[in-house]
Design a protein around this motif. Sequence first.
Motif, PDB file in Angstrom:
ATOM      1  N   LEU A  81      86.670  30.705  24.557  1.00  0.00           N
ATOM      2  CA  LEU A  81      87.063  29.438  23.933  1.00  0.00           C
ATOM      3  C   LEU A  81      88.486  29.528  23.393  1.00  0.00           C
ATOM      4  O   LEU A  81      89.274  28.578  23.516  1.00  0.00           O
ATOM      5  CB  LEU A  81      86.093  29.066  22.798  1.00  0.00           C
ATOM      6  N   ARG A  85      91.475  26.985  24.290  1.00  0.00           N
ATOM      7  CA  ARG A  85      91.950  26.031  23.285  1.00  0.00           C
ATOM      8  C   ARG A  85      93.127  26.534  22.456  1.00  0.00           C
ATOM      9  O   ARG A  85      93.540  25.836  21.532  1.00  0.00           O
ATOM     10  CB  ARG A  85      90.800  25.666  22.313  1.00  0.00           C
ATOM     11  N   ARG A  98      83.353  28.124  15.889  1.00  0.00           N
ATOM     12  CA  ARG A  98      82.885  27.035  16.776  1.00  0.00           C
ATOM     13  C   ARG A  98      81.745  27.516  17.679  1.00  0.00           C
ATOM     14  O   ARG A  98      80.793  26.783  17.939  1.00  0.00           O
ATOM     15  CB  ARG A  98      84.067  26.534  17.611  1.00  0.00           C
ATOM     16  N   MET A  99      81.849  28.751  18.158  1.00  0.00           N
ATOM     17  CA  MET A  99      80.831  29.258  19.076  1.00  0.00           C
ATOM     18  C   MET A  99      79.494  29.533  18.384  1.00  0.00           C
ATOM     19  O   MET A  99      78.470  29.698  19.055  1.00  0.00           O
ATOM     20  CB  MET A  99      81.342  30.524  19.784  1.00  0.00           C
ATOM     21  N   GLU A 101      78.178  27.263  16.665  1.00  0.00           N
ATOM     22  CA  GLU A 101      77.524  25.945  16.689  1.00  0.00           C
ATOM     23  C   GLU A 101      76.749  25.801  18.006  1.00  0.00           C
ATOM     24  O   GLU A 101      77.337  25.971  19.085  1.00  0.00           O
ATOM     25  CB  GLU A 101      78.577  24.830  16.597  1.00  0.00           C
ATOM     26  N   ALA A 104      78.253  23.697  20.989  1.00  0.00           N
ATOM     27  CA  ALA A 104      79.402  24.334  21.622  1.00  0.00           C
ATOM     28  C   ALA A 104      78.955  25.565  22.417  1.00  0.00           C
ATOM     29  O   ALA A 104      79.417  25.800  23.541  1.00  0.00           O
ATOM     30  CB  ALA A 104      80.432  24.729  20.564  1.00  0.00           C
ATOM     31  N   MET A 108      79.341  26.270  26.416  1.00  0.00           N
ATOM     32  CA  MET A 108      79.981  27.476  26.962  1.00  0.00           C
ATOM     33  C   MET A 108      79.040  28.211  27.926  1.00  0.00           C
ATOM     34  O   MET A 108      79.493  28.770  28.932  1.00  0.00           O
ATOM     35  CB  MET A 108      80.434  28.391  25.816  1.00  0.00           C
ATOM     36  N   GLU A 128      79.459  14.020  18.779  1.00  0.00           N
ATOM     37  CA  GLU A 128      79.440  15.491  18.683  1.00  0.00           C
ATOM     38  C   GLU A 128      79.051  16.122  20.020  1.00  0.00           C
ATOM     39  O   GLU A 128      79.653  17.108  20.466  1.00  0.00           O
ATOM     40  CB  GLU A 128      78.433  15.931  17.605  1.00  0.00           C
ATOM     41  N   ARG A 131      81.885  15.504  22.706  1.00  0.00           N
ATOM     42  CA  ARG A 131      83.099  16.266  22.402  1.00  0.00           C
ATOM     43  C   ARG A 131      82.946  17.720  22.869  1.00  0.00           C
ATOM     44  O   ARG A 131      83.848  18.280  23.487  1.00  0.00           O
ATOM     45  CB  ARG A 131      83.381  16.198  20.908  1.00  0.00           C
ATOM     46  N   ALA A 132      81.788  18.327  22.596  1.00  0.00           N
ATOM     47  CA  ALA A 132      81.559  19.720  23.026  1.00  0.00           C
ATOM     48  C   ALA A 132      81.633  19.810  24.548  1.00  0.00           C
ATOM     49  O   ALA A 132      82.256  20.731  25.103  1.00  0.00           O
ATOM     50  CB  ALA A 132      80.208  20.216  22.520  1.00  0.00           C
ATOM     51  N   GLN A 135      85.365  19.165  25.805  1.00  0.00           N
ATOM     52  CA  GLN A 135      86.323  20.222  25.440  1.00  0.00           C
ATOM     53  C   GLN A 135      85.994  21.551  26.103  1.00  0.00           C
ATOM     54  O   GLN A 135      86.892  22.324  26.415  1.00  0.00           O
ATOM     55  CB  GLN A 135      86.362  20.397  23.916  1.00  0.00           C
ATOM     56  N   ILE A 136      84.710  21.846  26.306  1.00  0.00           N
ATOM     57  CA  ILE A 136      84.350  23.195  26.771  1.00  0.00           C
ATOM     58  C   ILE A 136      84.006  23.216  28.258  1.00  0.00           C
ATOM     59  O   ILE A 136      84.464  24.095  28.995  1.00  0.00           O
ATOM     60  CB  ILE A 136      83.209  23.765  25.889  1.00  0.00           C
TER      61      ILE A 136
END
Length: 374
Positions: A81, A85, A98-99, A101, A104, A108, A128, A131-132, A135-136
């Motif tokens: 990640l 990012r 973050r990882m 969570e 997220a 991953m 939420e 977004r995960a 982004q991932i």
Amino acid sequence: MLALDRIIDAARAAPRAIVLPEGADPRIAAAARRAVREGIARPILLGPAAEVVAALGGDARGIAVEDPATSPRLQAYAEALHLLRHDKGMDLAAAHRRMREPLAFAAMMVRQGDADGTVGGAVATTAETVRAAIQIIGLAPEAKLVSSFFLMLLCEDHHVQKGAYVFADCGLVIDPDAAELADIARASAASFTAMTGERPKVAMLSFSTAGSARHARVDKVVEAVRIARAASPDLIIEGELQFDAAFVAAVGAAKAPGSAIRGDANVFVFPNLDAANIGYKIAQRIGGARAIGPVLQGLAKPANDLSRGCSEEDAFHMIALTCAQASARLAAGAAGEIRAAALPGAAGSAWSAAPAGLPPRAPLADPEARQPPA
Ligand SMILES: CC(C)(COP(=O)(O)OP(=O)(O)OC[C@H]1O[C@@H](n2cnc3c(N)ncnc32)[C@H](O)[C@@H]1OP(=O)(O)O)[C@@H](O)C(=O)NCCC(=O)NCCS
Ligand SMILES: CC(=O)OP(=O)(O)O
């Protein structure tokens, strides 16, 4: 509910590893147990082991349980990640946090190929969850926009027109401009074909039909139709249309006599998220439609959302749909080769991949096929 049977059959043909970040939620745990019982998926439930096993009623047979906070993958995932990012300002410590969570971590797992798809959103909000995923997992090659749709199934006795429909975008893009609306229409058409094997007929919804009202909001829908037609000349798409003109043959004939859609649209694209989200919930809660979604389109790999109001059965169906998406994607080859084979020119997305994971269906043999009003 043949569309649903088709999805469940495709999932059962090749059960995939589906990671469920809300593993301690009783609806998710029950859906995972049913998925194992019915042989449609290999679920991975995330969360503290004691809580997840309690939600499973002590029976974790066939289900993997993993706590992101103590997972041996945590360090490697945080590093991945961070790599992804750091140009957005994320340092390693933040990536580590973050990882931990589950949303997220699940995204991953999918990105790294440790799971084939993920389903969240029974507890977390759509923002939420999405977004995960964005982004991932990231976008599919050539996709510019991630959007969402609901598979709406009308199969109760009181439904005069039975069948499978797509409503979009009921979950994600709040106020699409004309180009985004065209993208949503093309992606939703491809998704409809991937799920049903049928040709999409897209109605671009408005409070106006064929110029009956004048307003900038109507102009936006008309412009979206122009953009979608230019990008996908073979796509049947009409608008602007009111819902009744798109769904009821007699009203369509009266209000839009020249339209290629004669009350037989099967993909309904709403002009914004207000209309779409309210519209699908009314169809579900008052109209008795079964609503499966929000299914995300435009991602590189399958990740889907649920409504926080979902039932155990909704979660089970979404697990099945995510497995079918994963199979279709894997059958279509590497992510870079995913294309909408059934709909030349349609926007590329994980779910707009060729429907190779789903068996073909003869539309005329389908008792669920749209029937004219009695
Ligand atoms: C999905 C949503 C959270 C994205 O909002 P946002 O404010 O743009 O989110 P962020 O700014 O945190 O963006 C996150 C990332 O996703 C990207 N992104 C956001 N929406 C995107 C979309 N539709 N397609 C592709 N990328 C998108 C952003 O560019 C950003 O990328 P980056 O972090 O790499 O720079 C927002 O559209 C939303 O809240 N939608 C409504 C959800 C909802 O409440 N639905 C009702 C119930 S279903
Ligand atoms: C799709 C949707 O409306 O989600 P929620 O009910 O969780 O807000």
